[in-house]
Design a protein around this motif. Sequence first.
Motif, mmCIF file in Angstrom:
data_model
loop_
_atom_site.group_PDB
_atom_site.id
_atom_site.type_symbol
_atom_site.label_atom_id
_atom_site.label_comp_id
_atom_site.label_asym_id
_atom_site.label_seq_id
_atom_site.Cartn_x
_atom_site.Cartn_y
_atom_site.Cartn_z
ATOM 1 N N UNK A 28 0.732 -1.230 -0.012
ATOM 2 C CA UNK A 28 -0.134 -0.095 0.021
ATOM 3 C C UNK A 28 1.059 1.141 0.121
ATOM 4 N N UNK A 29 0.447 2.490 -0.265
ATOM 5 C CA UNK A 29 1.208 3.599 -0.221
ATOM 6 C C UNK A 29 1.393 4.058 1.067
ATOM 7 N N UNK A 30 2.295 4.088 1.540
ATOM 8 C CA UNK A 30 2.899 4.507 2.722
ATOM 9 C C UNK A 30 2.528 6.140 2.956
ATOM 10 N N UNK A 31 2.904 6.771 1.814
ATOM 11 C CA UNK A 31 3.026 8.221 1.920
ATOM 12 C C UNK A 31 1.482 8.729 1.864
ATOM 13 N N UNK A 32 0.572 8.073 1.275
ATOM 14 C CA UNK A 32 -0.835 8.421 1.196
ATOM 15 C C UNK A 32 -1.349 8.044 2.771
ATOM 16 N N UNK A 33 -0.819 6.933 3.393
ATOM 17 C CA UNK A 33 -1.417 6.629 4.563
ATOM 18 C C UNK A 33 -1.129 7.852 5.528
ATOM 19 N N UNK A 34 0.174 8.309 5.526
ATOM 20 C CA UNK A 34 0.604 9.401 6.205
ATOM 21 C C UNK A 34 -0.194 10.503 5.915
ATOM 22 N N UNK A 35 -0.120 10.914 4.821
ATOM 23 C CA UNK A 35 -1.031 12.083 4.399
ATOM 24 C C UNK A 35 -2.449 12.148 5.035
ATOM 25 N N UNK A 36 -3.184 10.772 4.946
ATOM 26 C CA UNK A 36 -4.393 10.565 5.458
ATOM 27 C C UNK A 36 -4.416 10.989 7.081
ATOM 28 N N UNK A 37 -3.234 10.075 7.765
ATOM 29 C CA UNK A 37 -3.167 10.536 9.153
ATOM 30 C C UNK A 37 -3.063 11.917 9.533
ATOM 31 N N UNK A 38 -2.038 12.845 8.779
ATOM 32 C CA UNK A 38 -1.910 14.147 8.717
ATOM 33 C C UNK A 38 -3.191 14.943 8.605
ATOM 34 N N UNK A 39 -4.198 14.683 7.746
ATOM 35 C CA UNK A 39 -5.454 15.292 7.498
ATOM 36 C C UNK A 39 -6.283 15.073 8.606
ATOM 37 N N UNK A 40 -6.252 13.699 9.325
ATOM 38 C CA UNK A 40 -7.106 13.347 10.498
ATOM 39 C C UNK A 40 -6.511 14.012 11.750
ATOM 40 N N UNK A 41 -5.656 14.807 11.825
ATOM 41 C CA UNK A 41 -4.925 15.179 13.136
ATOM 42 C C UNK A 41 -4.502 14.059 13.898
ATOM 43 N N UNK A 42 -4.051 13.038 13.371
ATOM 44 C CA UNK A 42 -3.375 11.791 14.318
ATOM 45 C C UNK A 42 -2.527 12.397 15.264
ATOM 46 N N UNK A 43 -2.668 12.097 16.706
ATOM 47 C CA UNK A 43 -1.837 12.557 17.820
ATOM 48 C C UNK A 43 -0.507 11.667 17.445
ATOM 49 N N UNK A 44 0.804 12.276 17.744
ATOM 50 C CA UNK A 44 2.117 11.442 17.628
ATOM 51 C C UNK A 44 2.349 11.433 16.029
ATOM 52 N N UNK A 45 1.898 12.333 15.370
ATOM 53 C CA UNK A 45 2.228 12.176 13.732
ATOM 54 C C UNK A 45 3.505 11.796 13.253
ATOM 55 N N UNK A 46 4.460 12.543 14.148
ATOM 56 C CA UNK A 46 6.027 12.110 13.685
ATOM 57 C C UNK A 46 6.355 11.128 14.242
ATOM 58 N N UNK A 47 5.852 10.550 15.180
ATOM 59 C CA UNK A 47 6.337 9.095 15.748
ATOM 60 C C UNK A 47 5.448 7.966 14.693
ATOM 61 N N UNK A 48 4.123 8.339 14.251
ATOM 62 C CA UNK A 48 3.663 7.490 13.389
ATOM 63 C C UNK A 48 4.256 7.283 12.159
ATOM 64 N N UNK A 49 4.793 8.410 11.498
ATOM 65 C CA UNK A 49 5.472 8.659 10.251
ATOM 66 C C UNK A 49 6.905 7.857 10.406
ATOM 67 N N UNK A 50 7.604 7.750 11.637
ATOM 68 C CA UNK A 50 8.572 7.180 11.613
ATOM 69 C C UNK A 50 8.468 5.782 11.741
ATOM 70 N N UNK A 51 7.198 5.236 12.435
ATOM 71 C CA UNK A 51 6.756 4.015 12.573
ATOM 72 C C UNK A 51 6.567 3.287 11.050
ATOM 73 N N UNK A 52 5.798 4.073 10.220
ATOM 74 C CA UNK A 52 5.383 3.678 8.980
ATOM 75 C C UNK A 52 6.595 3.457 8.003
ATOM 76 N N UNK A 53 7.485 4.409 8.102
ATOM 77 C CA UNK A 53 8.593 4.342 7.394
ATOM 78 C C UNK A 53 9.766 3.394 7.650
ATOM 79 N N UNK A 54 9.834 3.115 8.912
ATOM 80 C CA UNK A 54 11.082 2.356 9.070
ATOM 81 C C UNK A 54 10.658 1.002 9.772
ATOM 82 N N UNK A 55 9.599 1.142 10.473
ATOM 83 C CA UNK A 55 8.978 -0.336 10.895
ATOM 84 C C UNK A 55 9.351 -0.312 12.355
ATOM 85 N N UNK A 56 10.074 0.816 13.034
ATOM 86 C CA UNK A 56 10.680 0.785 14.379
ATOM 87 C C UNK A 56 9.650 1.596 15.149
ATOM 88 N N UNK A 57 9.298 1.293 16.296
ATOM 89 C CA UNK A 57 8.295 1.996 17.153
ATOM 90 C C UNK A 57 9.427 2.911 18.140
#
Length: 84
Positions: A28-57
Amino acid sequence: MADQRACYVILTVDDDSRITVDFRKVDYDIDKEIELAQMNNLPYINLYEHLRKTGFTVTHDQKLLKKVNSKYHYKREVRNFFEK
């Protein structure tokens, strides 16, 4: 979590109650997933982006979480949410 594909399972139960489990992964398109999370004001967005792009929490990094909570006022946000 190095494999960042989405996953799901197909569970089949036959007439003799035998169970087959088939795990599947799909790209799936990880960049689109992150964009959707940003649009929905997901808390901890920077940490979520790090998780989605690297797999590390970093959820067990208490120093980092304290810093992020302070920077983005998450503590106040949670308190306000529960006071409603």
